[in-house]
Design a protein around this motif. Structure first.
Motif, PDB file in Angstrom:
ATOM      1  N   PHE A 176       1.412  -1.064   0.492  1.00 55.77           N
ATOM      2  CA  PHE A 176       0.105   0.001   0.344  1.00 55.77           C
ATOM      3  C   PHE A 176       0.767   0.852  -0.193  1.00 55.77           C
ATOM      4  CE2 PHE A 176      -1.977   3.103   2.425  1.00 55.77           C
ATOM      5  CZ  PHE A 176      -3.158   3.901   1.855  1.00 55.77           C
ATOM      6  N   TRP A 177       0.421   2.162  -0.759  1.00 55.09           N
ATOM      7  CA  TRP A 177       1.506   3.634  -0.757  1.00 55.09           C
ATOM      8  C   TRP A 177      -0.233   4.535  -1.167  1.00 55.09           C
ATOM      9  CZ3 TRP A 177       5.177   4.072   1.591  1.00 55.09           C
ATOM     10  CH2 TRP A 177       6.097   5.695   0.952  1.00 55.09           C
ATOM     11  N   PRO A 178      -0.179   5.464  -0.311  1.00 50.64           N
ATOM     12  CA  PRO A 178      -1.365   6.658  -0.905  1.00 50.64           C
ATOM     13  C   PRO A 178      -1.012   6.863  -2.288  1.00 50.64           C
ATOM     14  CG  PRO A 178       0.074   7.234   1.248  1.00 50.64           C
ATOM     15  CD  PRO A 178       0.714   6.226   0.526  1.00 50.64           C
ATOM     16  N   ASN A 179      -2.623   7.348  -2.396  1.00 46.80           N
ATOM     17  CA  ASN A 179      -2.066   8.428  -3.602  1.00 46.80           C
ATOM     18  C   ASN A 179      -3.093   9.612  -3.615  1.00 46.80           C
ATOM     19  OD1 ASN A 179      -5.001   7.566  -4.182  1.00 46.80           O
ATOM     20  ND2 ASN A 179      -5.367   5.825  -4.710  1.00 46.80           N
ATOM     21  N   ALA A 180      -3.238   9.875  -5.097  1.00 47.10           N
ATOM     22  CA  ALA A 180      -3.867  11.116  -5.028  1.00 47.10           C
ATOM     23  C   ALA A 180      -4.984  11.548  -4.920  1.00 47.10           C
ATOM     24  CB  ALA A 180      -4.034  11.699  -6.539  1.00 47.10           C
ATOM     25  N   VAL A 202      -4.410  14.632   0.906  1.00 41.44           N
ATOM     26  CA  VAL A 202      -3.817  14.933  -0.293  1.00 41.44           C
ATOM     27  C   VAL A 202      -4.593  16.717  -0.161  1.00 41.44           C
ATOM     28  CG1 VAL A 202      -3.561  15.036  -2.374  1.00 41.44           C
ATOM     29  CG2 VAL A 202      -3.085  13.418  -1.023  1.00 41.44           C
ATOM     30  N   GLN A 203      -5.912  16.752  -0.185  1.00 41.99           N
ATOM     31  CA  GLN A 203      -6.840  17.671   0.345  1.00 41.99           C
ATOM     32  C   GLN A 203      -6.404  18.874   1.218  1.00 41.99           C
ATOM     33  OE1 GLN A 203      -8.463  18.078  -2.531  1.00 41.99           O
ATOM     34  NE2 GLN A 203      -7.104  16.356  -3.442  1.00 41.99           N
ATOM     35  N   ILE A 204      -5.668  18.368   2.414  1.00 46.04           N
ATOM     36  CA  ILE A 204      -5.535  19.186   3.584  1.00 46.04           C
ATOM     37  C   ILE A 204      -4.418  20.467   3.064  1.00 46.04           C
ATOM     38  CG2 ILE A 204      -4.259  19.156   5.607  1.00 46.04           C
ATOM     39  CD1 ILE A 204      -5.813  16.809   6.048  1.00 46.04           C
ATOM     40  N   PRO A 205      -5.454  21.374   3.408  1.00 50.26           N
ATOM     41  CA  PRO A 205      -3.637  22.867   2.679  1.00 50.26           C
ATOM     42  C   PRO A 205      -2.368  23.022   3.532  1.00 50.26           C
ATOM     43  CG  PRO A 205      -6.237  24.241   3.548  1.00 50.26           C
ATOM     44  CD  PRO A 205      -6.094  22.515   4.084  1.00 50.26           C
ATOM     45  N   LEU A 206      -1.730  23.168   2.758  1.00 49.09           N
ATOM     46  CA  LEU A 206       0.102  23.453   2.679  1.00 49.09           C
ATOM     47  C   LEU A 206       0.928  24.715   3.299  1.00 49.09           C
ATOM     48  CD1 LEU A 206       2.070  20.094   0.784  1.00 49.09           C
ATOM     49  CD2 LEU A 206       1.570  20.516   3.564  1.00 49.09           C
ATOM     50  N   ARG A 207       0.504  25.503   1.877  1.00 53.96           N
ATOM     51  CA  ARG A 207       0.830  27.124   1.711  1.00 53.96           C
ATOM     52  C   ARG A 207      -0.409  28.051   2.570  1.00 53.96           C
ATOM     53  NH1 ARG A 207       2.938  23.814  -1.733  1.00 53.96           N
ATOM     54  NH2 ARG A 207       5.122  23.150  -2.077  1.00 53.96           N
ATOM     55  N   ASP A 216       4.250  15.876  -5.703  1.00 52.95           N
ATOM     56  CA  ASP A 216       2.248  15.895  -5.997  1.00 52.95           C
ATOM     57  C   ASP A 216       1.715  15.348  -4.949  1.00 52.95           C
ATOM     58  OD1 ASP A 216       3.127  15.591  -9.184  1.00 52.95           O
ATOM     59  OD2 ASP A 216       3.393  13.504  -8.195  1.00 52.95           O
ATOM     60  N   GLY A 217       1.913  16.067  -3.464  1.00 48.98           N
ATOM     61  CA  GLY A 217       2.078  15.686  -2.454  1.00 48.98           C
ATOM     62  C   GLY A 217       1.670  14.807  -1.667  1.00 48.98           C
ATOM     63  N   LEU A 218       2.267  13.827  -2.027  1.00 46.05           N
ATOM     64  CA  LEU A 218       2.123  12.724  -1.851  1.00 46.05           C
ATOM     65  C   LEU A 218       3.496  12.497  -0.031  1.00 46.05           C
ATOM     66  CD1 LEU A 218       1.084  10.066  -4.804  1.00 46.05           C
ATOM     67  CD2 LEU A 218       0.221  11.358  -2.749  1.00 46.05           C
ATOM     68  N   PRO A 219       3.697  10.858   0.632  1.00 45.26           N
ATOM     69  CA  PRO A 219       4.789  11.512   1.102  1.00 45.26           C
ATOM     70  C   PRO A 219       5.264  11.488   0.174  1.00 45.26           C
ATOM     71  CG  PRO A 219       3.384   9.842   1.737  1.00 45.26           C
ATOM     72  CD  PRO A 219       2.323  11.054   0.762  1.00 45.26           C
ATOM     73  N   ASP A 220       6.890  11.593   0.410  1.00 45.25           N
ATOM     74  CA  ASP A 220       8.538  11.314  -0.290  1.00 45.25           C
ATOM     75  C   ASP A 220       9.480  11.008   1.132  1.00 45.25           C
ATOM     76  OD1 ASP A 220      10.486  11.542  -1.426  1.00 45.25           O
ATOM     77  OD2 ASP A 220      10.403  13.870  -1.212  1.00 45.25           O
TER      78      ASP A 220
END
Length: 238
Positions: free
Chosen positions: A3-7, A12-17, A169-173
């Motif tokens: 398993f790995w998160p996808n878009a 992913v929808q939570i604001p970052l900036r 893409d806003g996914l865990p690196d």
């Protein structure tokens, strides 16, 4: 890994900036490790709390100690129309005075305060629950960014929190992974709205920890500096 998160992952929808004032000490990696806790919450306190069946990051139960309105409730403060700060103590706070005194002693505006009970889970199971937190919903742009602190109440030195920053893409690196060991008294402050996080718990009994939301600002910044390990404190301007 299966398993790995996808878009489509909700994080992913939570604001970052956003324009919110943030702490410089978290700008680089999003996490700062503090000296071990100067107090030990007695087992008789955290085991006597009233826990609720609420799932986050694995097979978990939470004991709400401060909430949006002082009621025993694990839901986000936004359900009461509030940002995750200006919390009120619940009946659980009377059961764990060492925790209440510790949180009060920080001096910063705090939101949810709760202990987590996490059942053992290996890395593959943990990754299925990796996520970011929605800490700043309804937070005015000119007020401090809400972050979270942890204090480990049980001793699980082989367990660890996984922290990862975001890729393009806003996914865990995976290249940004940090592991924070979870021995008794371990303390750290994390921008959990920025960093993906989850705990790998290798023990054979539940792990307990204190999680508190704090508002970024001069008071929290000074408290963090005062609680850095001695070598880091000497190297960091006040």
């Amino acid at each position: 890994m299966s398993f790995w998160p996808n878009a489509d992952h909700w994080s992913v929808q939570i604001p970052l900036r956003t324009p919110h004032p943030r702490l410089d000490v978290l700008a680089d990696t999003g996490v700062v490790v503090l000296e071990d806790a100067p107090f030990e919450c007695p087992e008789s306190e955290y085991l006597a709390l009233e826990y609720m069946d609420w799932k986050s990051g694995g097979d978990t139960n939470f004991a709400p100690i401060a909430t949006a309105d002082g009621e025993l409730d694990c839901r986000g403060f936004w359900d009461k129309g509030k940002t995750d700060k200006d919390a009120e103590w619940t009946s659980n706070a009377q059961v764990a005075p060492s925790i209440r005194d510790y949180v009060d002693g920080v001096g910063a505006n705090f939101g949810r305060v709760r202990t987590i009970k996490l059942a053992p889970q290996d890395r593959e199971a943990a990754i299925r629950s990796i996520h970011r937190d929605d800490n700043n919903r309804f937070n005015p742009d000119d007020e401090g960014w809400v972050v979270r602190s942890w204090v480990e109440l049980t001793d699980n030195p082989d367990s660890y929190m996984i922290l990862m920053d975001n890729d393009a893409d806003g996914l865990p690196d995976p290249d940004t992974e940090i592991r924070v060991p979870l021995h008794r008294g371990a303390r750290f402050v994390v921008d959990t709205q920025r960093l993906w996080h989850v705990v790998v718990h290798t023990g054979d009994a539940p792990r307990y920890a204190l999680i508190t939301s704090f508002e970024s600002g001069p008071t929290l910044d000074a408290w963090i500096h005062d609680n850095l390990p001695a070598d880091d404190r000497a190297a960091t301007p006040a």
